[in-house]
Enzyme design. Structure first.
Site, PDB file in Angstrom:
ATOM      1  N   ASP A 132      45.682  58.343  36.377  1.00  0.00           N
ATOM      2  CA  ASP A 132      44.677  57.279  36.495  1.00  0.00           C
ATOM      3  C   ASP A 132      43.905  57.169  35.185  1.00  0.00           C
ATOM      4  OD1 ASP A 132      45.293  56.704  39.099  1.00  0.00           O
ATOM      5  OD2 ASP A 132      43.542  57.682  39.978  1.00  0.00           O
ATOM      6  N   ARG A 182      50.638  51.064  35.153  1.00  0.00           N
ATOM      7  CA  ARG A 182      49.922  50.299  36.182  1.00  0.00           C
ATOM      8  C   ARG A 182      48.833  49.530  35.427  1.00  0.00           C
ATOM      9  NH1 ARG A 182      46.303  53.964  39.304  1.00  0.00           N
ATOM     10  NH2 ARG A 182      48.157  54.749  40.327  1.00  0.00           N
TER      11      ARG A 182
HETATM   12  P1  FDA Z   1      38.490  41.576  41.841  1.00  0.00           P
HETATM   13  O1  FDA Z   1      37.510  42.690  41.693  1.00  0.00           O
HETATM   14  O2  FDA Z   1      38.256  40.322  41.099  1.00  0.00           O
HETATM   15  O3  FDA Z   1      38.636  41.290  43.376  1.00  0.00           O
HETATM   16  C1  FDA Z   1      39.443  40.238  43.884  1.00  0.00           C
HETATM   17  C2  FDA Z   1      39.303  40.209  45.394  1.00  0.00           C
HETATM   18  O4  FDA Z   1      39.840  41.411  45.953  1.00  0.00           O
HETATM   19  C3  FDA Z   1      37.852  40.179  45.898  1.00  0.00           C
HETATM   20  O5  FDA Z   1      37.350  38.885  45.940  1.00  0.00           O
HETATM   21  C4  FDA Z   1      37.994  40.816  47.274  1.00  0.00           C
HETATM   22  O6  FDA Z   1      38.497  39.879  48.189  1.00  0.00           O
HETATM   23  C5  FDA Z   1      39.060  41.857  47.050  1.00  0.00           C
HETATM   24  N1  FDA Z   1      38.474  43.172  46.717  1.00  0.00           N
HETATM   25  C6  FDA Z   1      38.438  43.769  45.508  1.00  0.00           C
HETATM   26  N2  FDA Z   1      37.842  44.975  45.591  1.00  0.00           N
HETATM   27  C7  FDA Z   1      37.498  45.130  46.870  1.00  0.00           C
HETATM   28  C8  FDA Z   1      36.847  46.180  47.591  1.00  0.00           C
HETATM   29  N3  FDA Z   1      36.427  47.290  47.005  1.00  0.00           N
HETATM   30  N4  FDA Z   1      36.649  46.007  48.939  1.00  0.00           N
HETATM   31  C9  FDA Z   1      37.060  44.873  49.555  1.00  0.00           C
HETATM   32  N5  FDA Z   1      37.679  43.864  48.911  1.00  0.00           N
HETATM   33  C10 FDA Z   1      37.897  43.983  47.601  1.00  0.00           C
HETATM   34  N6  FDA Z   1      40.689  51.146  37.912  1.00  0.00           N
HETATM   35  C11 FDA Z   1      40.557  51.979  36.863  1.00  0.00           C
HETATM   36  O7  FDA Z   1      39.649  51.824  36.056  1.00  0.00           O
HETATM   37  N7  FDA Z   1      41.457  53.006  36.686  1.00  0.00           N
HETATM   38  C12 FDA Z   1      42.504  53.212  37.533  1.00  0.00           C
HETATM   39  O8  FDA Z   1      43.282  54.139  37.337  1.00  0.00           O
HETATM   40  C13 FDA Z   1      42.640  52.340  38.640  1.00  0.00           C
HETATM   41  N8  FDA Z   1      43.655  52.475  39.534  1.00  0.00           N
HETATM   42  C14 FDA Z   1      43.848  51.543  40.500  1.00  0.00           C
HETATM   43  C15 FDA Z   1      44.964  51.605  41.345  1.00  0.00           C
HETATM   44  C16 FDA Z   1      45.211  50.591  42.251  1.00  0.00           C
HETATM   45  C17 FDA Z   1      46.417  50.660  43.113  1.00  0.00           C
HETATM   46  C18 FDA Z   1      44.297  49.482  42.350  1.00  0.00           C
HETATM   47  C19 FDA Z   1      44.544  48.365  43.313  1.00  0.00           C
HETATM   48  C20 FDA Z   1      43.183  49.450  41.568  1.00  0.00           C
HETATM   49  C21 FDA Z   1      42.923  50.470  40.669  1.00  0.00           C
HETATM   50  N9  FDA Z   1      41.795  50.434  39.862  1.00  0.00           N
HETATM   51  C22 FDA Z   1      41.696  51.304  38.801  1.00  0.00           C
HETATM   52  C23 FDA Z   1      40.661  49.537  40.210  1.00  0.00           C
HETATM   53  C24 FDA Z   1      40.703  48.223  39.449  1.00  0.00           C
HETATM   54  O9  FDA Z   1      40.382  48.452  38.113  1.00  0.00           O
HETATM   55  C25 FDA Z   1      39.688  47.229  40.044  1.00  0.00           C
HETATM   56  O10 FDA Z   1      38.398  47.755  39.940  1.00  0.00           O
HETATM   57  C26 FDA Z   1      39.930  46.876  41.491  1.00  0.00           C
HETATM   58  O11 FDA Z   1      41.281  46.729  41.756  1.00  0.00           O
HETATM   59  C27 FDA Z   1      39.230  45.562  41.852  1.00  0.00           C
HETATM   60  O12 FDA Z   1      39.716  44.530  41.065  1.00  0.00           O
HETATM   61  P2  FDA Z   1      40.734  43.389  41.587  1.00  0.00           P
HETATM   62  O13 FDA Z   1      41.836  43.289  40.608  1.00  0.00           O
HETATM   63  O14 FDA Z   1      41.139  43.667  42.980  1.00  0.00           O
HETATM   64  O15 FDA Z   1      39.940  42.037  41.447  1.00  0.00           O
END
Ligand code: FDA
Length: 319
Positions: A132, A182
């Site tokens: 990560d 990732r």
């Molecule tokens: P965004 O934050 O714009 O959210 C889009 C939509 O997704 C929201 O409108 C909501 O509907 C939904 N959503 C997002 N987060 C939610 C929550 N907590 N609860 C409910 N709904 C939610 N980061 C990092 O810095 N280092 C890492 O190693 C990882 N590893 C990682 C693995 C995996 C499998 C995922 C999915 C994510 C990570 N992340 C991460 C976290 C990533 O950086 C990011 O903070 C989150 O995925 C939220 O961003 P989105 O891309 O979902 O978009």
């Protein structure tokens, strides 16, 4: 307001002293939604259900900012134990680790040694180990260690964060070595000196790095719940004839299950990142930061619990 909530929770998630304190005393209000169990034995039930429904799995033991060598040793043993349980249960899963829980806070060499042990065991059991990505400061050693170990092991991957300015260059530097990456937006609070300040800029950079990595022909894991980004990937798939075997979507356990299932039904590979463990504070704070509505859910739960307690005390007093 939502930006303020986000920054506050991200600040809380990264405070080492609070992390230590909260992991000892933090109640598990609302954490069940995001965490599959206290132990891998408990989590395996949920993991099996996910696997049976056709989803792929990444398992992670929660914990970060470990600076005590004994605790680092315990954490490394827990990761090995987790791999053993997954192997015996015939679960085809990856694992994810955080280098600050494997000794990076003590020394680079300690983290390297522990990662070698984990990768060696993973090689034996055919388990891929994903590192990560944590905060900006840690990202340099994380990438250095990834590059060093990816010359020795094939079962290794890491994460790049779209919110950092340097990520595009990092991606370009890694591209020739056929990396397993990732790509995510980034979940840590950073200054404007090193990271894009607005969601629009982050999303634009996210689209750029996804496109670039796919066009390089490298396997790409897209870790997001953002439907616009997912649609962008689907468009790329069509316009550039990208095979579905070249990418997968990844989402966090307990978040947007509807989307996880619909993508899977459409024939996409979907992998769920399943955390387990008792040290939930940092992970939970980051999930609260990502979606203010989660904060209100949590407040509602706490309020309900307090009101219930008060009512029981009133009834007992009345009796
Ligand atoms: P965004 O934050 O714009 O959210 C889009 C939509 O997704 C929201 O409108 C909501 O509907 C939904 N959503 C997002 N987060 C939610 C929550 N907590 N609860 C409910 N709904 C939610 N980061 C990092 O810095 N280092 C890492 O190693 C990882 N590893 C990682 C693995 C995996 C499998 C995922 C999915 C994510 C990570 N992340 C991460 C976290 C990533 O950086 C990011 O903070 C989150 O995925 C939220 O961003 P989105 O891309 O979902 O978009």
């Amino acid at each position: 307001m939502s930006e303020w909530i986000r920054n506050t929770f991200l600040y809380l998630s990264q405070n080492k002293q609070l992390n230590k304190f909260a992991n000892r005393h933090w109640t598990t209000f609302g954490a069940k939604k995001f965490v599959a169990g206290n132990s891998i034995e408990e989590a395996i039930v949920k993991i099996k259900q996910l696997q049976e429904s056709g989803l792929s799995i990444t398992v992670v033991h929660l914990g970060e900012f470990v600076e005590d060598e004994n605790k680092v040793k315990k954490e490394t043993l827990e990761v090995l134990h987790c791999m053993d349980v997954l192997f015996r249960a015939e679960i085809d899963a990856e694992i994810s680790v955080k280098l600050t829980s494997l000794g990076l806070g003590v020394s680079y060499e300690l983290a390297l040694k522990n990662m070698r042990n984990i990768l060696e065991y993973g090689k034996e059991k055919d388990i891929t180990v994903m590192i990560d990505m944590e905060d900006y400061e840690t990202s340099f050693d994380t990438l250095r260690l990834y590059v060093q170990l990816s010359k020795e092991y094939r079962n290794i991957g890491t994460v790049l964060q779209a919110h950092l300015y340097k990520t595009l260059k990092d991606l370009q530097k890694l591209s020739d070595s056929n990396p397993y990456l990732r790509l995510v937006k980034g979940a840590y609070l950073e200054t404007e000196e090193v990271a894009f300040p607005t969601k629009e800029n982050i999303d634009e950079n996210y689209r750029n790095i996804i496109k670039l990595n796919l066009l390089y022909g490298n396997y790409t894991a897209i870790g997001t719940h953002d439907i616009d980004i997912i649609d962008f990937v689907k468009d790329l798939e069509e316009t550039h004839c990208i095979s579905r075997a070249q990418f997968e979507f990844q989402m966090l356990y307990g978040i947007r299950q509807d989307l996880q299932q619909s993508l899977q039904k459409e024939g996409y590979k979907v992998r769920i990142y399943v955390p387990y463990g008792k040290e939930r504070y940092g992970y939970q704070m980051r999930r609260l930061a990502e979606r203010p509505a989660n904060v209100f859910d949590l407040v509602k739960k706490i309020f309900k619990k307090i009101v219930c307690k008060k009512i029981i005390i009133l009834i007992l007093n009345f009796l």
